[in-house]
Design a protein around this motif. Structure first.
Motif, PDB file in Angstrom:
ATOM      1  N   ALA A 258      22.791 -74.975  28.021  1.00  0.00           N
ATOM      2  CA  ALA A 258      21.537 -75.570  27.562  1.00  0.00           C
ATOM      3  C   ALA A 258      20.331 -74.846  28.155  1.00  0.00           C
ATOM      4  CB  ALA A 258      21.490 -77.050  27.946  1.00  0.00           C
ATOM      5  N   PRO A 259      19.198 -74.819  27.429  1.00  0.00           N
ATOM      6  CA  PRO A 259      17.962 -74.280  28.007  1.00  0.00           C
ATOM      7  C   PRO A 259      17.639 -75.008  29.309  1.00  0.00           C
ATOM      8  CG  PRO A 259      17.702 -74.709  25.665  1.00  0.00           C
ATOM      9  CD  PRO A 259      19.010 -75.312  26.057  1.00  0.00           C
ATOM     10  N   THR A 260      17.261 -74.244  30.347  1.00  0.00           N
ATOM     11  CA  THR A 260      17.124 -74.824  31.690  1.00  0.00           C
ATOM     12  C   THR A 260      15.877 -74.313  32.384  1.00  0.00           C
ATOM     13  OG1 THR A 260      19.534 -75.051  31.935  1.00  0.00           O
ATOM     14  CG2 THR A 260      18.218 -75.026  33.954  1.00  0.00           C
ATOM     15  N   VAL A 261      15.167 -75.226  33.049  1.00  0.00           N
ATOM     16  CA  VAL A 261      14.056 -74.872  33.928  1.00  0.00           C
ATOM     17  C   VAL A 261      14.288 -75.543  35.279  1.00  0.00           C
ATOM     18  CG1 VAL A 261      11.584 -75.168  34.401  1.00  0.00           C
ATOM     19  CG2 VAL A 261      12.354 -74.540  32.093  1.00  0.00           C
ATOM     20  N   VAL A 262      14.048 -74.796  36.352  1.00  0.00           N
ATOM     21  CA  VAL A 262      14.182 -75.300  37.719  1.00  0.00           C
ATOM     22  C   VAL A 262      12.827 -75.199  38.400  1.00  0.00           C
ATOM     23  CG1 VAL A 262      15.401 -75.088  39.912  1.00  0.00           C
ATOM     24  CG2 VAL A 262      16.560 -74.454  37.783  1.00  0.00           C
ATOM     25  N   ILE A 263      12.343 -76.313  38.948  1.00  0.00           N
ATOM     26  CA  ILE A 263      11.063 -76.333  39.658  1.00  0.00           C
ATOM     27  C   ILE A 263      11.312 -76.644  41.128  1.00  0.00           C
ATOM     28  CG2 ILE A 263       8.825 -77.493  39.886  1.00  0.00           C
ATOM     29  CD1 ILE A 263       8.991 -78.152  36.906  1.00  0.00           C
ATOM     30  N   SER A 264      10.809 -75.793  42.012  1.00  0.00           N
ATOM     31  CA  SER A 264      10.977 -76.006  43.453  1.00  0.00           C
ATOM     32  C   SER A 264       9.727 -75.582  44.205  1.00  0.00           C
ATOM     33  CB  SER A 264      12.167 -75.200  43.986  1.00  0.00           C
ATOM     34  OG  SER A 264      13.378 -75.889  43.799  1.00  0.00           O
ATOM     35  N   GLY A 265       9.520 -76.232  45.352  1.00  0.00           N
ATOM     36  CA  GLY A 265       8.426 -75.865  46.228  1.00  0.00           C
ATOM     37  C   GLY A 265       8.924 -75.060  47.409  1.00  0.00           C
ATOM     38  N   ASP A 266       8.093 -74.147  47.906  1.00  0.00           N
ATOM     39  CA  ASP A 266       8.525 -73.315  49.026  1.00  0.00           C
ATOM     40  C   ASP A 266       8.341 -74.008  50.379  1.00  0.00           C
ATOM     41  OD1 ASP A 266       5.789 -73.227  49.398  1.00  0.00           O
ATOM     42  OD2 ASP A 266       5.625 -71.041  49.373  1.00  0.00           O
ATOM     43  N   ARG A 267       7.899 -75.279  50.370  1.00  0.00           N
ATOM     44  CA  ARG A 267       7.772 -76.033  51.621  1.00  0.00           C
ATOM     45  C   ARG A 267       8.653 -77.288  51.603  1.00  0.00           C
ATOM     46  NH1 ARG A 267       3.253 -75.224  54.527  1.00  0.00           N
ATOM     47  NH2 ARG A 267       4.446 -76.320  56.143  1.00  0.00           N
ATOM     48  N   ASP A 268       9.678 -77.265  50.802  1.00  0.00           N
ATOM     49  CA  ASP A 268      10.617 -78.393  50.719  1.00  0.00           C
ATOM     50  C   ASP A 268      11.296 -78.593  52.065  1.00  0.00           C
ATOM     51  OD1 ASP A 268      12.814 -80.139  50.088  1.00  0.00           O
ATOM     52  OD2 ASP A 268      12.707 -79.492  48.001  1.00  0.00           O
ATOM     53  N   LYS A 269      11.201 -79.808  52.612  1.00  0.00           N
ATOM     54  CA  LYS A 269      11.789 -80.113  53.917  1.00  0.00           C
ATOM     55  C   LYS A 269      13.048 -80.971  53.805  1.00  0.00           C
ATOM     56  CE  LYS A 269       7.457 -79.761  56.531  1.00  0.00           C
ATOM     57  NZ  LYS A 269       6.792 -78.937  55.508  1.00  0.00           N
ATOM     58  N   VAL A 270      13.570 -81.112  52.586  1.00  0.00           N
ATOM     59  CA  VAL A 270      14.725 -81.982  52.368  1.00  0.00           C
ATOM     60  C   VAL A 270      15.960 -81.192  51.968  1.00  0.00           C
ATOM     61  CG1 VAL A 270      15.627 -83.923  51.025  1.00  0.00           C
ATOM     62  CG2 VAL A 270      13.239 -83.922  51.755  1.00  0.00           C
ATOM     63  N   VAL A 271      15.820 -80.224  51.071  1.00  0.00           N
ATOM     64  CA  VAL A 271      16.974 -79.453  50.601  1.00  0.00           C
ATOM     65  C   VAL A 271      16.715 -77.955  50.793  1.00  0.00           C
ATOM     66  CG1 VAL A 271      17.563 -81.216  48.895  1.00  0.00           C
ATOM     67  CG2 VAL A 271      16.150 -79.261  48.210  1.00  0.00           C
ATOM     68  N   TYR A 272      17.799 -77.183  50.804  1.00  0.00           N
ATOM     69  CA  TYR A 272      17.703 -75.726  50.885  1.00  0.00           C
ATOM     70  C   TYR A 272      17.351 -75.177  49.510  1.00  0.00           C
ATOM     71  CZ  TYR A 272      20.089 -75.786  55.455  1.00  0.00           C
ATOM     72  OH  TYR A 272      20.425 -75.986  56.766  1.00  0.00           O
ATOM     73  N   ALA A 273      16.067 -75.059  49.241  1.00  0.00           N
ATOM     74  CA  ALA A 273      15.636 -74.643  47.906  1.00  0.00           C
ATOM     75  C   ALA A 273      16.189 -73.276  47.521  1.00  0.00           C
ATOM     76  CB  ALA A 273      14.112 -74.633  47.831  1.00  0.00           C
ATOM     77  N   HIS A 274      16.292 -72.351  48.486  1.00  0.00           N
ATOM     78  CA  HIS A 274      16.779 -71.008  48.160  1.00  0.00           C
ATOM     79  C   HIS A 274      18.261 -71.002  47.832  1.00  0.00           C
ATOM     80  CE1 HIS A 274      12.937 -69.637  49.803  1.00  0.00           C
ATOM     81  NE2 HIS A 274      13.176 -68.507  49.186  1.00  0.00           N
ATOM     82  N   ILE A 275      18.969 -72.007  48.261  1.00  0.00           N
ATOM     83  CA  ILE A 275      20.389 -72.100  47.896  1.00  0.00           C
ATOM     84  C   ILE A 275      20.538 -72.800  46.557  1.00  0.00           C
ATOM     85  CG2 ILE A 275      22.566 -73.267  48.468  1.00  0.00           C
ATOM     86  CD1 ILE A 275      22.040 -72.617  51.367  1.00  0.00           C
ATOM     87  N   HIS A 276      19.962 -73.977  46.434  1.00  0.00           N
ATOM     88  CA  HIS A 276      20.170 -74.785  45.238  1.00  0.00           C
ATOM     89  C   HIS A 276      19.435 -74.222  44.022  1.00  0.00           C
ATOM     90  CE1 HIS A 276      22.021 -77.689  47.879  1.00  0.00           C
ATOM     91  NE2 HIS A 276      20.914 -77.781  48.588  1.00  0.00           N
ATOM     92  N   SER A 277      18.159 -73.977  44.164  1.00  0.00           N
ATOM     93  CA  SER A 277      17.365 -73.556  43.002  1.00  0.00           C
ATOM     94  C   SER A 277      17.706 -72.142  42.556  1.00  0.00           C
ATOM     95  CB  SER A 277      15.871 -73.678  43.319  1.00  0.00           C
ATOM     96  OG  SER A 277      15.530 -75.039  43.557  1.00  0.00           O
ATOM     97  N   ILE A 278      17.763 -71.206  43.497  1.00  0.00           N
ATOM     98  CA  ILE A 278      18.142 -69.847  43.131  1.00  0.00           C
ATOM     99  C   ILE A 278      19.584 -69.818  42.647  1.00  0.00           C
ATOM    100  CG2 ILE A 278      18.626 -67.560  44.099  1.00  0.00           C
ATOM    101  CD1 ILE A 278      16.041 -67.725  45.620  1.00  0.00           C
ATOM    102  N   GLY A 279      20.418 -70.667  43.239  1.00  0.00           N
ATOM    103  CA  GLY A 279      21.808 -70.736  42.788  1.00  0.00           C
ATOM    104  C   GLY A 279      21.924 -71.172  41.346  1.00  0.00           C
ATOM    105  N   LEU A 280      21.139 -72.160  40.940  1.00  0.00           N
ATOM    106  CA  LEU A 280      21.186 -72.622  39.551  1.00  0.00           C
ATOM    107  C   LEU A 280      20.747 -71.523  38.593  1.00  0.00           C
ATOM    108  CD1 LEU A 280      19.768 -76.260  39.871  1.00  0.00           C
ATOM    109  CD2 LEU A 280      22.053 -75.626  39.059  1.00  0.00           C
ATOM    110  N   VAL A 281      19.669 -70.840  38.944  1.00  0.00           N
ATOM    111  CA  VAL A 281      19.163 -69.786  38.058  1.00  0.00           C
ATOM    112  C   VAL A 281      20.146 -68.616  37.999  1.00  0.00           C
ATOM    113  CG1 VAL A 281      17.283 -68.134  37.727  1.00  0.00           C
ATOM    114  CG2 VAL A 281      16.779 -70.474  38.411  1.00  0.00           C
ATOM    115  N   ARG A 282      20.819 -68.362  39.108  1.00  0.00           N
ATOM    116  CA  ARG A 282      21.858 -67.329  39.105  1.00  0.00           C
ATOM    117  C   ARG A 282      23.046 -67.730  38.229  1.00  0.00           C
ATOM    118  NH1 ARG A 282      23.835 -67.754  44.449  1.00  0.00           N
ATOM    119  NH2 ARG A 282      25.106 -69.428  43.541  1.00  0.00           N
ATOM    120  N   ASP A 283      23.399 -69.012  38.277  1.00  0.00           N
ATOM    121  CA  ASP A 283      24.632 -69.460  37.625  1.00  0.00           C
ATOM    122  C   ASP A 283      24.459 -69.841  36.154  1.00  0.00           C
ATOM    123  OD1 ASP A 283      25.827 -69.146  40.091  1.00  0.00           O
ATOM    124  OD2 ASP A 283      25.705 -71.271  40.630  1.00  0.00           O
TER     125      ASP A 283
END
Length: 355
Positions: A258-283
């Motif tokens: 499905a068409p997908t957009v991922v929105i993340s902030g670079d100051r997220d203090k709850v989740v590892y944005a570089h793992i989850h968000s970049i991972g989704l776009v990679r996958d």
């Protein structure tokens, strides 16, 4: 011996007192935050939802919103409904065990089961296909839905998602404690409410940091509902089980089309944005990642215009999400709430993110 009996009697009295405080506190929470919608029995789970039918001149397809951990349907409905109402059919609901929804008899214990409950609720309401919008833990449910219910998925929008394994897989100690049989139940029935009440404001500051917590957020979004024992246990079960679930699920995200957009902030203090968000776009083939500078963990509240733009984008509109993101950045450029009080997550290098 008398001292031992006295100590046991004191301990029992303390436990009973804490149980009483929790029961009264839970009643007050429910009294202040009554159900906002209707209920449907989905395979034995009584699911609470708000369904806004499509207007005659709707210019967007149906949209289903999936909230994150510790939250309920109001957390997305309050900031996003006013921007979309009159344009699309919308479904907001309490995930099983949260808000006013029941967990059900043994089901809904992992994101795939929750995705199946959502699909069944859509069937009940006559929603054939929809754009799915998931925040935080709702992101892993969104990914499960997009992979396992592709026939019902028009597009996916991930907001500060939690979807992939992270280094060590650790979660907060109180989640791990709560899922221990007997001990965890005792903890949730005695200490989760008073301790959670004392910590909730500070924790919320760190969820939004560096952005400002909206005025009256906790009360208006009914966040204290999660402090009731049953909801606290459901939340702990979800969060504590996320790492184990993600280990098996993440390698299969490549099946999502499905068409997908991922929105993340670079100051997220709850989740590892570089793992989850970049991972989704990679996958996910063709997925678009929108990074927002100085944005924390709450795009739904801090950047609702960007969320609406992402919905429009996956619906097929020609939307410049980067231009909207730059406008959001200009609004929040000076935000520094919670800085010095809330620890930043030390992000690993993206290429080292586990899959």
């Amino acid at each position: 011996m008398n001292l031992i009996y006295a100590a046991l009697a004191f301990l029992m009295a303390l436990v009973l007192a804490l149980v009483g405080v929790t029961r009264v506190g839970s009643w007050l929470i429910e009294h202040r935050s009554p159900p906002a919608g209707e209920f449907a029995d989905i395979d034995g789970a009584l699911i609470h939802y708000v369904h806004i039918p499509a207007p005659a001149d709707a210019d967007l397809p149906p949209i289903v919103f999936i909230h994150g951990a510790s939250a309920n349907l109001r957390d997305q409905m309050l900031p996003l409904r006013p921007l979309i109402e009159g344009r699309a059919e919308m479904l907001f609901f309490d995930r099983p065990g949260f808000g006013w929804s029941g967990r059900g008899p043994g089901n809904n214990e992992d994101p795939s089961e929750q995705a199946a409950t959502i699909a069944a609720l859509m069937d009940r309401l006559g929603i054939r296909k929809a754009i799915i919008v998931g925040h935080s833990f709702g992101g892993v449910v969104t990914a499960a839905f997009g992979r396992e219910h592709a026939d019902k998925t028009l597009g996916l929008v991930f907001l500060a998602p939690a979807t992939h394994p992270w280094p060590g897989g650790a979660t907060s100690w109180y989640y791990d404690l709560t899922i221990i049989p007997v001990i965890g139940r005792l903890f949730s029935e005695t200490l989760s409410y008073p301790a959670g009440t004392l910590r909730m404001a500070d924790a919320t500051t760190c969820v939004f940091s560096p952005n400002k917590v909206p005025d009256d957020y906790l009360a208006s979004a009914a966040i204290p509902l999660v402090l009731r024992p049953s909801a606290f246990r459901a939340n702990a079960t979800d969060v504590a089980g996320l790492y184990r679930y993600a280990l098996g699920a993440a390698p299969r995200y490549k099946e999502i089309t499905a068409p997908t957009v991922v929105i993340s902030g670079d100051r997220d203090k709850v989740v590892y944005a570089h793992i989850h968000s970049i991972g989704l776009v990679r996958d996910i083939s063709g997925a678009e990642l929108v990074w927002v500078h100085n944005l924390g963990h709450k795009p739904d509240w801090i950047a609702p215009d960007l969320v609406v733009g992402a919905i429009e984008k996956v619906a097929g509109r020609d939307i410049d999400l980067e231009a909207i993101a730059r406008k959001v950045e200009a609004r929040i450029a000076g935000d520094a709430y919670g800085v010095g009080e809330c620890a930043d997550i030390k992000e690993p290098e993206a290429e080292l993110a586990p899959t």
